[in-house]
Write a protein that holds these residues in place. Structure first.
Motif: not given
Length: 454
Positions: A245-249, A254-256
């Motif tokens: 859950t780290t990084g920009t929104e 995109q990871k989700m």
């Protein structure tokens, strides 16, 4: 190839994380509480199954060749069972008692108040009610088709909730249940298919989602009972794996997205182990069970959306690209949610496709869904011209039941404004129509003489 908006992704995760409690009894004669078998049992079923209650959340009841059963809520919290008789084209309370007011336990159509939901499932010889309520478990009642002789078949423990999809072969009901299981300091959700012996009320688990999710516990998951094929039961799992859950929104979404998958399993009638049929990423595929086969829309590498059929292990393509059915739209704007598979009529698969969206003169954003009938064998496609319009949306006329000699449909949907509540009120009127008239766009409705409209 993935196409998914942030809002849709967040909504999907929200739905997966939603927990529901389960039911209270409805007042019929009680039976001993049943316990679900903890581990799936591989045991063959002698007779094939059919769906007697749809997995479609917009389903309004359950039908037979003679009529259609539905449940209506009353102002005092009670419910009433109503029946549409196809022979007379009339809707009545499921009660033959003279001068009955349909407001007490003496009436077979009356269901006592409780905080939950009731799903009706009409079998060949019996009627079943699945009662989900808060603070209790799942209660299943059985009755004669005329509503008489209603009594409890079984009760499942508190913390359980049953889906509205029900399959039957006369000797067993198969339902999908969700159970909240305490695990140390956390609560886990368990999803199962249960077979219920209609003679004894005994249950056995025939599929466990947790058993088929290897590795680390996912962030969230849900299961849907899709229906039956010639070979077995179809279940769909939506799984959100854990993700960084780290990084920009944008990066987090995109990871989700990348950690989401949809899996389709078939649980064979012959007792063989479940088989994984498909695994799709976010917005890559979806399908329905219809006419004992599996029909699905699948995103292809070139961005097209193919409509396919899986029947007895053989996969075929019915339509290479559904986007071709709406040539006025920019092909790059299509999403999987724009395509809705709605069931079957006369060996035709019914498809709703978002063909147009525009801003009307009154400022409303209007959505137009075109209806199409796809031949289940050849893929030949024809438009459906019968429509209704409400809530700034044009949709094909919805089929409620196809068991009788004519189709039961929502022939008319009207919209009025409740000024006191500052809300739109919809009135859905039922009608009967010949299947060929429906497919060919002929407005030849036999309106139902209704006591209650949806």
């Amino acid at each position: 190839m993935k196409k998914r908006g942030w809002a849709a992704a967040a909504c999907a995760l929200s739905l997966l994380l939603t927990c529901c409690a389960a039911p209270a009894p409805s007042g019929a004669e009680s039976a001993p509480e049943a316990q679900a078998t903890p581990e799936p049992q591989r045991q063959a079923f002698d007779l094939p199954f059919e769906m007697v209650s749809s997995p479609d959340l917009t389903s309004y009841g359950s039908g037979t060749a003679e009529g259609f059963y539905s449940v209506f809520s009353n102002e005092d919290g009670s419910r009433s069972l109503l029946y549409v008789d196809y022979a007379s084209a009339s809707q009545v309370y499921l009660c033959a008692q003279p001068n009955c007011e349909h407001n007490s336990e003496s009436c077979p159509a009356w269901i006592a108040p409780f905080s939950g939901t009731v799903t009706v499932a009409a079998g060949e010889k019996e009627l079943f009610l699945l009662c989900n309520g808060y603070g209790g478990g799942v209660r299943i009642e059985r009755a004669d088709l005329n509503g008489e002789n209603r009594r409890e078949l079984l009760s499942l423990p508190g913390g359980m909730m049953a889906e509205n999809a029900v399959a039957s072969n006369g000797g067993f009901l198969v339902i999908s249940v969700q159970e909240n299981v305490q695990n140390d300091d956390s609560v886990l959700q368990e999803h199962r298919l249960l077979a219920v012996d209609v003679n004894s009320g005994e249950t056995r688990s025939i599929f466990s989602l947790r058993e088929h999710l290897p590795g680390e516990e996912p962030e969230a998951c849900s299961m849907k009972f899709l229906g039956v094929t010639h070979e077995g039961f179809l279940v769909q799992a939506s799984v959100q794996e854990k993700y960084d859950t780290t990084g920009t929104e944008e990066e987090v979404f995109q990871k989700m997205d990348d950690a989401f998958r949809t899996v389709i399993w078939q649980v064979p009638f012959d007792g063989a182990p479940p088989a994984e049929l498909f695994t799709w990423g976010a917005e890559e595929g979806k399908g329905i069970a219809c006419e004992n086969a599996f029909f699905f829309v699948e995103l292809q590498q070139d961005g097209s959306y193919a409509l396919k059929k899986l029947d007895r292990g053989k996969e075929s393509t019915l339509c290479l690209d559904l986007r071709a059915l709406a040539p006025e739209r920019d092909p790059e704007t299509f999403r999987l949610a724009d395509m809705v598979l709605r069931g079957g009529v006369e060996n035709k698969l019914l498809l709703n496709l978002l063909t147009e969206a525009y801003t009307a003169e009154n400022g409303n954003i209007e959505a137009v869904y075109g209806g199409f009938a796809v031949d289940m064998d050849t893929g030949e496609t024809a438009p459906l011209s019968l429509t209704n319009h409400y809530s700034a949306t044009t949709v094909p006329v919805q089929v409620l039941d196809a068991h009788g000699p004519k189709l039961l449909v929502f022939a008319e949907i009207s919209e009025t404004v409740d000024k006191a509540a500052n809300a739109l009120v919809h009135r859905r009127r039922m009608g009967l129509i010949d299947p060929q008239d429906y497919l060919n766009g002929r407005v030849e409705y036999q309106m139902i003489d209704s006591l209650r409209d949806f």
